[in-house]
Design a protein around this motif. Structure first.
Motif, short mmCIF file in Angstrom:
data_model
loop_
_atom_site.label_atom_id
_atom_site.label_comp_id
_atom_site.label_asym_id
_atom_site.label_seq_id
_atom_site.Cartn_x
_atom_site.Cartn_y
_atom_site.Cartn_z
N ILE A 2 0.62 -1.32 0.10
CA ILE A 2 0.27 0.03 -0.36
C ILE A 2 0.66 0.92 0.45
CG2 ILE A 2 -1.85 1.49 1.35
CD1 ILE A 2 -2.56 -0.89 0.10
N GLU A 3 0.68 2.34 -1.35
CA GLU A 3 1.10 3.41 -1.08
C GLU A 3 2.79 3.23 -1.23
OE1 GLU A 3 -0.54 6.65 0.42
OE2 GLU A 3 -2.21 6.20 -0.96
N ASN A 4 3.70 2.18 -1.09
CA ASN A 4 4.94 1.54 -0.96
C ASN A 4 5.57 2.24 0.91
OD1 ASN A 4 5.99 1.00 -3.03
ND2 ASN A 4 6.33 2.75 -4.15
N ARG A 5 4.52 2.26 1.65
CA ARG A 5 4.90 2.30 2.33
C ARG A 5 4.44 1.06 3.92
NH1 ARG A 5 2.80 7.44 5.40
NH2 ARG A 5 3.26 9.21 3.68
N PHE A 6 3.52 -0.18 3.46
CA PHE A 6 3.05 -1.21 4.18
C PHE A 6 3.15 -2.71 3.31
CE2 PHE A 6 -0.14 1.45 4.73
CZ PHE A 6 -1.21 0.68 4.91
N ILE A 7 2.86 -3.72 4.00
CA ILE A 7 2.07 -4.71 3.25
C ILE A 7 1.15 -5.19 3.74
CG2 ILE A 7 2.90 -6.91 2.97
CD1 ILE A 7 5.46 -6.33 2.10
N ILE A 8 0.17 -5.94 3.08
CA ILE A 8 -0.94 -6.47 3.66
C ILE A 8 -0.89 -7.76 3.42
CG2 ILE A 8 -3.80 -6.38 3.95
CD1 ILE A 8 -3.55 -3.29 4.10
N GLU A 9 -0.81 -8.98 4.19
CA GLU A 9 -1.04 -9.90 4.00
C GLU A 9 -2.44 -10.72 4.45
OE1 GLU A 9 0.16 -13.65 2.83
OE2 GLU A 9 1.33 -12.32 2.89
N LEU A 10 -3.35 -11.56 3.71
CA LEU A 10 -4.64 -11.61 4.04
C LEU A 10 -4.71 -13.10 3.95
CD1 LEU A 10 -6.84 -9.35 1.61
CD2 LEU A 10 -5.70 -8.58 3.53
N LYS A 11 -5.18 -13.72 5.28
CA LYS A 11 -5.86 -14.88 4.68
C LYS A 11 -6.77 -15.22 5.41
CE LYS A 11 -1.40 -16.23 5.13
NZ LYS A 11 -0.67 -16.55 3.23
N SER A 12 -7.65 -16.53 5.19
CA SER A 12 -8.65 -17.07 6.07
C SER A 12 -8.68 -18.01 5.97
CB SER A 12 -9.89 -16.91 4.49
OG SER A 12 -10.78 -16.90 5.02
N CYS A 13 -8.08 -18.26 6.81
CA CYS A 13 -7.36 -20.18 8.53
C CYS A 13 -8.48 -19.41 9.42
CB CYS A 13 -6.40 -19.82 7.72
SG CYS A 13 -5.05 -19.25 8.52
N GLU A 14 -8.67 -21.17 10.00
CA GLU A 14 -8.27 -21.52 10.39
C GLU A 14 -8.12 -20.85 12.15
OE1 GLU A 14 -10.23 -25.62 13.22
OE2 GLU A 14 -10.24 -25.47 11.29
N LYS A 15 -6.57 -21.20 12.31
CA LYS A 15 -6.16 -20.72 13.32
C LYS A 15 -4.93 -20.25 12.27
CE LYS A 15 -3.20 -22.62 17.26
NZ LYS A 15 -2.45 -23.77 17.34
N LEU A 16 -3.42 -18.61 12.39
CA LEU A 16 -2.29 -18.68 11.79
C LEU A 16 -1.49 -19.65 12.28
CD1 LEU A 16 -3.27 -14.75 12.39
CD2 LEU A 16 -2.85 -16.06 10.40
N LEU A 17 -1.01 -19.87 11.66
CA LEU A 17 0.06 -20.60 11.74
C LEU A 17 1.66 -20.13 12.07
CD1 LEU A 17 -0.25 -23.66 9.44
CD2 LEU A 17 -1.16 -23.64 12.27
N PRO A 18 2.62 -20.40 13.12
CA PRO A 18 4.13 -19.78 12.94
C PRO A 18 4.75 -19.44 11.85
CG PRO A 18 4.14 -21.73 14.70
CD PRO A 18 2.46 -21.74 13.26
N VAL A 19 4.34 -20.23 10.59
CA VAL A 19 4.81 -19.93 8.99
C VAL A 19 4.40 -18.26 8.69
CG1 VAL A 19 3.22 -20.96 7.81
CG2 VAL A 19 5.11 -20.62 7.29
N HIS A 20 3.06 -18.16 9.52
CA HIS A 20 2.72 -16.53 8.56
C HIS A 20 2.82 -15.40 8.80
CE1 HIS A 20 -0.86 -19.38 8.02
NE2 HIS A 20 -0.98 -19.51 6.87
N PRO A 21 3.50 -15.17 10.40
CA PRO A 21 4.11 -13.92 10.44
C PRO A 21 5.74 -14.19 9.60
CG PRO A 21 3.62 -15.11 12.58
CD PRO A 21 2.71 -15.66 11.23
N SER A 22 5.90 -15.60 9.51
CA SER A 22 7.63 -15.52 8.97
C SER A 22 7.33 -15.50 8.00
CB SER A 22 7.47 -16.96 9.61
OG SER A 22 8.19 -17.44 10.57
N GLN A 23 6.62 -15.34 6.73
CA GLN A 23 6.06 -15.51 5.88
C GLN A 23 6.49 -13.84 5.31
OE1 GLN A 23 2.50 -16.48 4.22
NE2 GLN A 23 2.97 -17.49 2.19
#
Length: 55
Positions: A2-23
């Motif tokens: 978004i406007e070269n300021r930050f990244i948004i990662e969208l998920k729709s999963c039952e539970k966030l796994l440790p791999v998601h923040p790492s990604q």
């Protein structure tokens, strides 16, 4: 990204796994950006599915 300021990662999963923040942190490091939002839409309240990450 978004406007070269930050990244948004969208998920729709039952539970966030440790791999998601790492990604998201990997995306931040590769782009040189500092802030990212990890949003999981599979929650009763959307505010419970938002995590802010800073590299």
């Amino acid at each position: 990204m978004i406007e070269n300021r930050f990244i948004i990662e969208l998920k729709s999963c039952e539970k966030l796994l440790p791999v998601h923040p790492s990604q998201l942190l990997t995306y931040l490091k590769l782009t040189g950006l500092k802030t990212g939002l990890l949003i999981n839409f599979n929650t009763a309240l959307l505010k419970n599915g938002i995590r802010r990450l800073v590299s």
